[in-house]
Write an enzyme that holds these catalytic residues in place. Structure first.
Site, short mmCIF file in Angstrom:
data_model
loop_
_atom_site.label_atom_id
_atom_site.label_comp_id
_atom_site.label_asym_id
_atom_site.label_seq_id
_atom_site.Cartn_x
_atom_site.Cartn_y
_atom_site.Cartn_z
N GLY A 27 28.72 -52.79 4.83
CA GLY A 27 29.86 -52.05 4.29
C GLY A 27 31.05 -52.96 4.01
O GLY A 27 30.90 -54.16 3.89
N GLY A 32 31.79 -59.18 -4.22
CA GLY A 32 30.57 -59.93 -3.90
C GLY A 32 29.39 -58.97 -3.75
O GLY A 32 28.33 -59.15 -4.37
N HIS A 33 29.58 -57.91 -2.95
CA HIS A 33 28.51 -56.91 -2.80
C HIS A 33 28.18 -56.26 -4.15
O HIS A 33 27.02 -56.01 -4.46
CB HIS A 33 28.94 -55.78 -1.84
N GLN A 57 23.46 -58.22 15.77
CA GLN A 57 23.70 -59.56 15.23
C GLN A 57 25.08 -60.11 15.59
O GLN A 57 25.43 -61.20 15.16
CB GLN A 57 23.50 -59.57 13.71
N GLY A 143 22.86 -62.30 -0.96
CA GLY A 143 23.78 -63.29 -1.53
C GLY A 143 23.54 -64.68 -0.98
O GLY A 143 23.19 -64.85 0.20
N LYS A 144 23.79 -65.66 -1.84
CA LYS A 144 23.70 -67.06 -1.39
C LYS A 144 24.88 -67.44 -0.49
O LYS A 144 24.87 -68.49 0.11
CB LYS A 144 23.68 -67.99 -2.60
N GLN A 149 20.99 -67.23 6.14
CA GLN A 149 20.41 -65.89 6.26
C GLN A 149 19.37 -65.65 5.17
O GLN A 149 18.26 -65.18 5.43
CB GLN A 149 21.52 -64.84 6.17
N VAL A 172 30.24 -64.85 -5.20
CA VAL A 172 31.39 -64.46 -6.04
C VAL A 172 32.66 -64.99 -5.36
O VAL A 172 32.79 -64.92 -4.13
CB VAL A 172 31.47 -62.92 -6.19
N ARG A 183 35.45 -60.68 5.89
CA ARG A 183 36.34 -61.26 6.92
C ARG A 183 37.62 -61.83 6.32
O ARG A 183 38.56 -62.12 7.06
CB ARG A 183 35.59 -62.31 7.72
O1 PAF Z 1 24.61 -59.91 5.28
C1 PAF Z 1 24.86 -58.84 5.90
O2 PAF Z 1 25.75 -58.09 5.58
C2 PAF Z 1 24.03 -58.51 7.13
O3 PAF Z 1 23.69 -59.66 7.84
C3 PAF Z 1 22.78 -57.69 6.80
C4 PAF Z 1 21.81 -58.46 5.96
C5 PAF Z 1 23.18 -56.40 6.11
C6 PAF Z 1 22.05 -57.30 8.09
O4 PAF Z 1 22.85 -56.54 8.93
#
Ligand code: PAF
Length: 277
Positions: A27, A32-33, A57, A143-144, A149, A172, A183
């Site tokens: 969220g 970028g998203h 995480q 995303g890169k 990840q 982006v 953040r």
């Molecule tokens: O990149 C993120 O926002 C998180 O690490 C993800 C992939 C949604 C997993 O919680």
């Protein structure tokens, strides 16, 4: 746009959808998203974004509690971008009992981000596998910006034979080069002005590599020193191979520069791929 909150409803809804492209997020949707959602919309008839702040995480002392939760605004942005379904489970749906089975990622997950955020990728892989099992998408966009990840998830999908195509998306950036991140909103006005220096440090290394320099350790040191001099607390600025995120050997040319450093109380990460001549 449909908003679905339970696994049961989601499964029923998707039973008649042969081609779904998934964008997993926590969220606080920003441009970028939205660039990932745009790719999903172009990839499949159904673009599905998941919004779930995954406790697994976050380490102790990290920002799980204060992580920005902006669901209404997120939905407005996603709808405008053509996203078809938002899957927004609560803790009860995702972790109705304490999670006892985890994905144990390989050694690469203990390096770089993993060194400074122990258990982070175990939590990421576990929730992503769970989301994939729930949504069962044909493809998913990552995303890169979160380069490590992306690499770990690609490896997981490959090794666990998940029938999902992972689509990488470019980072982006704001006009001054700062990579967009949820953040960034923690930065004070003054810190926001300083924040693009992380990219500057990475570009300094990129320029040296493009000029044929291969003294990576010296470059890493100089980039770290640039940040420290300007008040950053540096975790790493390093050159690694794109495949496997290893220290480059003399034959490696497909490289990536990765950096992570904290400004005030905000930890930022960034990276840049570079092909050495
Ligand atoms: O990149 C993120 O926002 C998180 O690490 C993800 C992939 C949604 C997993 O919680």
């Amino acid at each position: 746009m449909e908003i679905i909150r339970t696994v049961g409803e989601l499964r029923a809804r998707l039973a008649r959808e042969p081609d779904v492209c998934c964008v997993p997020t926590m969220g606080n949707i920003h441009d970028g998203h939205l660039s990932l959602v745009k790719i999903a919309v172009q990839t499949a008839p159904v673009a599905l974004t998941t919004i779930f702040v995954n406790r697994l995480q976050f380490g102790q002392g990290e920002d799980f509690e204060r992580y920005p939760r902006t669901f209404e605004e997120d939905c407005a942005k996603l709808e405008a971008a053509g996203n078809a379904i938002v899957f927004n489970p609560d803790e009860q749906q995702m972790y109705s009992e304490p999670q006892a089975f985890f994905v144990d990622p390989p050694k690469v997950a203990k390096k770089l981000e993993g060194r400074f955020r122990p258990g982070h990728f175990r939590g990421v892989c576990t929730v992503v596998l769970k989301l994939f099992n729930t949504v069962q998408p044909q493809s998913a966009v990552f995303g890169k910006k979160d380069y490590q990840q992306l690499a770990i998830i690609r490896h997981m999908v490959d090794q666990l034979a998940l029938p999902i195509r992972i689509i990488p998306a470019e980072t982006v950036r704001a006009d001054d080069g700062l990579a967009l991140s949820s953040r960034n909103r923690y930065l004070s006005k003054q810190e926001r002005k300083e924040a693009p220096r992380l990219r500057e440090a990475i570009l300094q290394i990129r320029d040296a590599i493009s000029d044929g320099d291969r003294k990576f350790v010296a470059m890493e040191y100089a980039a770290g020193a640039l940040l420290s001099r300007n008040g950053w607390n540096v975790d790493y600025v390093v050159v690694r191979t794109q495949r496997g995120l290893k220290r480059p050997s003399p034959d490696d040319s497909d490289l990536v520069i990765l950096g992570a450093a904290t400004l005030g109380s905000t930890r930022l990460i960034d990276n840049l791929e570079v092909v050495a001549p």
